[in-house]
Scaffold this motif. Sequence first.
Motif, PDB file in Angstrom:
ATOM      1  N   ARG A  27      64.214 -73.705-106.258  1.00  0.00           N
ATOM      2  CA  ARG A  27      63.239 -73.750-105.161  1.00  0.00           C
ATOM      3  C   ARG A  27      63.715 -72.903-103.984  1.00  0.00           C
ATOM      4  NH1 ARG A  27      62.954 -78.718-105.039  1.00  0.00           N
ATOM      5  NH2 ARG A  27      64.543 -79.104-103.480  1.00  0.00           N
ATOM      6  N   TYR A  28      65.008 -72.956-103.694  1.00  0.00           N
ATOM      7  CA  TYR A  28      65.552 -72.143-102.600  1.00  0.00           C
ATOM      8  C   TYR A  28      65.389 -70.653-102.894  1.00  0.00           C
ATOM      9  CZ  TYR A  28      69.204 -69.805 -99.878  1.00  0.00           C
ATOM     10  OH  TYR A  28      69.895 -68.933 -99.070  1.00  0.00           O
ATOM     11  N   CYS A  29      65.698 -70.235-104.113  1.00  0.00           N
ATOM     12  CA  CYS A  29      65.578 -68.818-104.474  1.00  0.00           C
ATOM     13  C   CYS A  29      64.125 -68.358-104.442  1.00  0.00           C
ATOM     14  CB  CYS A  29      66.169 -68.573-105.865  1.00  0.00           C
ATOM     15  SG  CYS A  29      67.960 -68.814-105.966  1.00  0.00           S
ATOM     16  N   TYR A  30      63.217 -69.191-104.893  1.00  0.00           N
ATOM     17  CA  TYR A  30      61.799 -68.819-104.887  1.00  0.00           C
ATOM     18  C   TYR A  30      61.296 -68.643-103.460  1.00  0.00           C
ATOM     19  CZ  TYR A  30      56.853 -68.936-106.153  1.00  0.00           C
ATOM     20  OH  TYR A  30      55.520 -68.623-106.320  1.00  0.00           O
ATOM     21  N   LEU A  81      65.207 -65.349-112.722  1.00  0.00           N
ATOM     22  CA  LEU A  81      63.939 -65.793-113.286  1.00  0.00           C
ATOM     23  C   LEU A  81      63.010 -66.387-112.232  1.00  0.00           C
ATOM     24  CD1 LEU A  81      65.266 -67.290-116.611  1.00  0.00           C
ATOM     25  CD2 LEU A  81      64.062 -65.144-116.278  1.00  0.00           C
ATOM     26  N   ALA A  82      63.566 -66.882-111.118  1.00  0.00           N
ATOM     27  CA  ALA A  82      62.710 -67.338-110.021  1.00  0.00           C
ATOM     28  C   ALA A  82      61.961 -66.152-109.412  1.00  0.00           C
ATOM     29  CB  ALA A  82      63.542 -68.058-108.968  1.00  0.00           C
ATOM     30  N   VAL A  83      62.639 -65.033-109.244  1.00  0.00           N
ATOM     31  CA  VAL A  83      61.984 -63.825-108.730  1.00  0.00           C
ATOM     32  C   VAL A  83      60.952 -63.325-109.742  1.00  0.00           C
ATOM     33  CG1 VAL A  83      62.355 -61.463-107.929  1.00  0.00           C
ATOM     34  CG2 VAL A  83      64.016 -63.244-107.371  1.00  0.00           C
ATOM     35  N   PHE A 106      55.013 -71.151-100.417  1.00  0.00           N
ATOM     36  CA  PHE A 106      56.353 -71.720-100.364  1.00  0.00           C
ATOM     37  C   PHE A 106      56.350 -73.108-101.002  1.00  0.00           C
ATOM     38  CE2 PHE A 106      56.414 -68.680 -96.848  1.00  0.00           C
ATOM     39  CZ  PHE A 106      57.588 -68.003 -97.119  1.00  0.00           C
ATOM     40  N   LYS A 107      57.424 -73.422-101.715  1.00  0.00           N
ATOM     41  CA  LYS A 107      57.527 -74.678-102.438  1.00  0.00           C
ATOM     42  C   LYS A 107      58.177 -75.744-101.559  1.00  0.00           C
ATOM     43  CE  LYS A 107      57.574 -72.658-107.022  1.00  0.00           C
ATOM     44  NZ  LYS A 107      56.220 -73.167-107.285  1.00  0.00           N
ATOM     45  N   LYS A 109      59.935 -79.464-100.975  1.00  0.00           N
ATOM     46  CA  LYS A 109      60.810 -80.388-101.689  1.00  0.00           C
ATOM     47  C   LYS A 109      60.096 -81.694-102.007  1.00  0.00           C
ATOM     48  CE  LYS A 109      65.398 -82.492-101.455  1.00  0.00           C
ATOM     49  NZ  LYS A 109      66.631 -82.645-100.654  1.00  0.00           N
ATOM     50  N   LYS A 110      59.116 -82.075-101.189  1.00  0.00           N
ATOM     51  CA  LYS A 110      58.432 -83.351-101.377  1.00  0.00           C
ATOM     52  C   LYS A 110      57.330 -83.254-102.434  1.00  0.00           C
ATOM     53  CE  LYS A 110      59.229 -84.703 -96.584  1.00  0.00           C
ATOM     54  NZ  LYS A 110      58.584 -85.057 -95.286  1.00  0.00           N
ATOM     55  N   ARG A 111      56.693 -82.071-102.560  1.00  0.00           N
ATOM     56  CA  ARG A 111      55.525 -81.986-103.416  1.00  0.00           C
ATOM     57  C   ARG A 111      55.708 -81.087-104.633  1.00  0.00           C
ATOM     58  NH1 ARG A 111      53.642 -82.254 -98.262  1.00  0.00           N
ATOM     59  NH2 ARG A 111      53.807 -80.008 -97.992  1.00  0.00           N
ATOM     60  N   SER A 112      56.721 -80.252-104.638  1.00  0.00           N
ATOM     61  CA  SER A 112      56.885 -79.319-105.746  1.00  0.00           C
ATOM     62  C   SER A 112      57.499 -80.009-106.963  1.00  0.00           C
ATOM     63  CB  SER A 112      57.773 -78.144-105.323  1.00  0.00           C
ATOM     64  OG  SER A 112      57.168 -77.428-104.270  1.00  0.00           O
TER      65      SER A 112
END
Length: 390
Positions: A27-30, A81-83, A106-107, A109-112
């Motif tokens: 999630r951070y990389c995305y 692979l996130a990219v 943007f993703k 943390k609560k909903r992704s």
Amino acid sequence: MIKTHRIKLYPNATMRRAFQLLFDYRRYCYNLALESWNGMYDESLFMDDKSLRPNERKVRNELVNNKQDWQYELSARVLQLAVHDLAQGWRNFFNPQMPNHGRPRFKSKKRSRNTFTTDRARVVNKKLRIDRPRGCTSWYDIRMAEPVRWAGQLKTATVVEEADGYYVALVVEVDESVAVKAGHTVTGVDANIARFDYRDATGYQSVSTMSAKLLRLYDRITHYQRLLARKRVANPSNFRSQNYRATRAKLQRDYQKVTRIQMDLLHKFTHQLVQTNDVIVIEDLDNLHMHMNKRLAKNLHRSLFGKFKKLMQYKCAWSGVKLVMVDRFYPSTQRCSQCSFVKTGADRIALEGNRRHHTGHDQYLCYQCGASMRRDQNAVENLIQYAMVN
């Protein structure tokens, strides 16, 4: 040929912690890649230079060149692979054949959804082994609920956290040839709200997609959603209490039960169709605009028209069955399968039937030859005739 096998995982405590780190890292990389992508695009507009437009290679190189020290302790393939997923999301957004695909966001943390993908995974002794990051000493193979169904080259492994545990989707490249069937047995499938109608060797059949158990689960989902909404309204600043998390877990489990019941029904039905028929005819329905009907949107969504079409496409390709997609404007409901008369204007059959001729929703009466039959049987026959002509 590419096939995917979804298997439940049973990781130990160490690998569960590793999964959580990889979920957060993906999630951070995305999000970091999306921020870089937007920055490059804004810069290209400001400088009026199209050569500065972002792409997958530019964004990946920027993230790799600006890696922090702690990132080297996690899998490099997750970043790559996130990219790649972000670039695919932008391609889908600009694809005119996917008008309902949204812009990448943007993703949270609560909903992704917690997930990550790697292309360095292997299956060793019927266990999953994902790539171990640099400097990690405690790393274990993960027990799987069943062996991989197909033999071939493992391309990617996607780990997902769901309500009842962890699952992995293994993408396998299988080297096998498919023999095309002769085409003697032809059937048509008419998609209706809450059921599919088709014809087999014994006559006309109907498969329901809205069982009593599903209706009970939908009522429970509505109940839990109302409870969560009340908690958010009553305490908007700090509503994530223990009761809120427990209710949300119940809601997630019920959603998972609904998905599994629906997919089990669809897989059994589509498998039966491809095993007993050589040519299958279905309608290419416009699901996006059909859902705009506010009275039918929920029932149309639960009828799984889009998922049924996707399953039929790849299962027919696997089994050598010819799949005929009927144009969405073909009047399969208005056309008489006996004399080819097509109803128009005030004579058309609507959802409630035809008031002018006093016919019901499930009744078809031809005004030219006088044929009387069930509406769905007439539609199935028209689909079969369409395949014969085309």
